[in-house]
Design a protein around this motif. Structure first.
Motif, PDB file in Angstrom:
ATOM      1  N   LEU A 125     -20.938 -56.077  89.170  1.00  0.00           N
ATOM      2  CA  LEU A 125     -21.376 -54.859  90.032  1.00  0.00           C
ATOM      3  C   LEU A 125     -20.784 -54.862  91.369  1.00  0.00           C
ATOM      4  O   LEU A 125     -20.391 -53.742  92.028  1.00  0.00           O
ATOM      5  CB  LEU A 125     -23.079 -54.510  90.124  1.00  0.00           C
ATOM      6  N   PHE A 126     -20.830 -55.922  92.106  1.00  0.00           N
ATOM      7  CA  PHE A 126     -20.273 -56.230  93.493  1.00  0.00           C
ATOM      8  C   PHE A 126     -18.703 -55.782  93.427  1.00  0.00           C
ATOM      9  O   PHE A 126     -18.123 -55.263  94.313  1.00  0.00           O
ATOM     10  CB  PHE A 126     -20.499 -57.321  93.905  1.00  0.00           C
ATOM     11  N   ARG A 127     -18.152 -56.433  92.114  1.00  0.00           N
ATOM     12  CA  ARG A 127     -16.665 -56.212  92.243  1.00  0.00           C
ATOM     13  C   ARG A 127     -16.352 -54.608  92.160  1.00  0.00           C
ATOM     14  O   ARG A 127     -15.338 -54.058  92.525  1.00  0.00           O
ATOM     15  CB  ARG A 127     -16.271 -56.911  90.941  1.00  0.00           C
ATOM     16  N   ILE A 128     -17.357 -53.900  91.244  1.00  0.00           N
ATOM     17  CA  ILE A 128     -17.076 -52.413  91.290  1.00  0.00           C
ATOM     18  C   ILE A 128     -17.106 -51.788  92.578  1.00  0.00           C
ATOM     19  O   ILE A 128     -16.432 -50.807  92.854  1.00  0.00           O
ATOM     20  CB  ILE A 128     -17.850 -51.934  90.052  1.00  0.00           C
ATOM     21  N   TRP A 129     -17.949 -52.333  93.375  1.00  0.00           N
ATOM     22  CA  TRP A 129     -18.263 -51.827  94.720  1.00  0.00           C
ATOM     23  C   TRP A 129     -16.814 -52.018  95.568  1.00  0.00           C
ATOM     24  O   TRP A 129     -16.321 -50.917  96.156  1.00  0.00           O
ATOM     25  CB  TRP A 129     -19.371 -52.244  95.688  1.00  0.00           C
TER      26      TRP A 129
END
Length: 298
Positions: free
Chosen positions: A219-223
Motif C-alpha cells: 500500500l505504501f508502494r502504491i502511494w
C-alpha cells in the motif's frame, strides 16, 4: 490507517526513525486570515490554530500514535525562486522538535528585521527542515542550488525530465495500466525532489519505511507510485505550454501510447488534490488487500 492513509504513511516515517518530523500536505487546514497576522502575536495564533485542530480525527490519529502536531507560521517562502515574505501555515507532525522550531523562528524574525539576508535565511531554514524531515543532505543541497542558480531548472521540472529520459515514467504508467505494484522508494513523500531520479540515499529512506510497514508495504508502494504519477500529470500539463522545457518533454507525451495517455487524462482533473485522490485510491485498494489476506489465513 484507512481513516487517512497518507497521514498514516507520513507518520510511519517518524515512527520508524528515518525522520524527526513530517509535513503532511492537504491534511490539516486553518481558516485563520494570515494577512491580519502581526509578527508579535505569532505564538498566540499558532496556539489558537492548534486548539481548533484538537477536534479533528487527524489530530487524534497523530496523538494516538505518540506524536505531536505543531502549526508553524512561516514568513519566508521556501518555494518561489526569489525569497519573499509570504506568510503560510505549515503543519508539522513531530517528535520533540521544539528546539528546531525555536531556531527557525529566530532565523525568520532576523530576516524580517533585515539583520540576516533573505537568501541566506532561506537556505538555513531549508537545511534545518531537510534534516528534520529525514531528507538526504545531497537532495537538500540540490534543492538549494536550484533556487540559487536562476538559470537552472526548478527541482520539480528536473525530476520530470529525468523521469522521462530514464524511462522510469514509462514504467510507472505501464504498471498502472497493468494494475501492477512496483517499488519507487525515492518517491516516499509528496513535495520531495531527490537530487537525481536514481538517488540511492533517497531510495534508502523509502525502503526503510517499506521494511517497517511489513505486510502493508504494498500500500505504501502504491502511494509512491501515485506521487510519481502526479509528476507525470504535471509534466503533461507543462508539455502544452511554451518554452524550452515544454519543448523537451513534449515528444514523450505526444508519442505515448493511447492507454497511457487516457490514464493521464482521466486522473488529471482529480489528482490536483493529491492527498484526497491518494486516500480514496488506497482505501479502494486496501479493501481488496485485506480481503485477500483474510482469505489466505482461512
Amino acid at each position: 490507517m484507512l481513516e487517512n492513509p497518507v497521514l498514516f504513511f507520513e507518520i510511519s516515517r517518524v515512527k520508524c526513525g528515518v525522520a524527526k518530523c513530517v509535513l503532511p500536505q492537504q491534511v490539516f487546514t486553518s481558516q485563520f486570515v494570515l494577512q491580519e497576522l502581526r509578527a508579535n502575536n505569532v505564538e498566540r495564533v499558532e496556539s489558537k490554530i492548534l486548539e481548533h485542530l484538537k477536534n479533528t480525527r487527524e489530530y487524534r490519529m497523530v496523538v494516538n500514535g505518540g506524536l505531536k502536531v505543531h502549526p508553524y507560521i512561516a514568513f519566508i517562502n521556501r518555494i518561489l525562486s526569489k525569497p519573499t515574505i509570504s506568510p503560510d501555515i505549515q503543519f508539522f507532525v513531530h517528535r520533540d522538535c521544539e528546539r528546531e522550531f525555536d531556531v527557525m523562528r529566530e532565523i525568520e524574525m532576523r530576516a524580517l528585521n533585515r539583520s540576516v539576508d533573505f537568501e541566506e535565511a532561506r537556505e538555513r531554514l531549508v537545511r534545518i527542515e531537510g534534516k528534520m524531515l529525514g531528507y538526504p543532505e545531497c537532495c537538500t543541497e540540490s534543492y538549494i542550488r536550484s533556487k540559487r542558480d536562476k538559470s537552472s531548472l526548478p527541482a520539480e521540472s528536473r525530476v520530470i525530465l529525468e523521469g522521462i529520459e530514464s524511462g522510469l515514467f514509462d514504467d510507472v504508467l505501464d504498471a498502472f495500466v497493468k494494475s501492477e505494484v512496483i517499488s519507487l522508494p525515492q518517491f516516499f513523500t509528496s513535495g520531495f525532489y531527490p537530487c537525481s531520479i536514481g538517488c540511492r540515499k533517497a531510495a534508502e529512506v523509502g525502503r526503510k519505511v517499506e521494511h517497517w510497514l511489513g505486510d502493508m508495504r504494498d500500500l505504501f508502494r502504491i502511494w509512491c507510485m501515485i506521487n510519481a504519477l502526479h509528476a507525470i500529470v504535471t509534466g503533461y500539463k507543462a508539455s502544452k505550454g511554451k518554452g524550452e522545457f515544454s519543448e523537451r518533454i513534449r515528444p514523450f507525451y505526444s508519442g505515448i501510447e493511447s492507454k497511457k495517455l487516457e490514464l493521464i487524462k482521466t486522473v488529471q482533473p482529480h489528482i490536483t488534490n493529491l492527498t484526497a485522490f491518494t486516500n480514496l485510491f488506497i482505501r479502494r485498494m486496501a479493501d481488496s488487500f485485506f480481503e485477500n489476506r483474510e482469505n489466505q489465513k482461512n
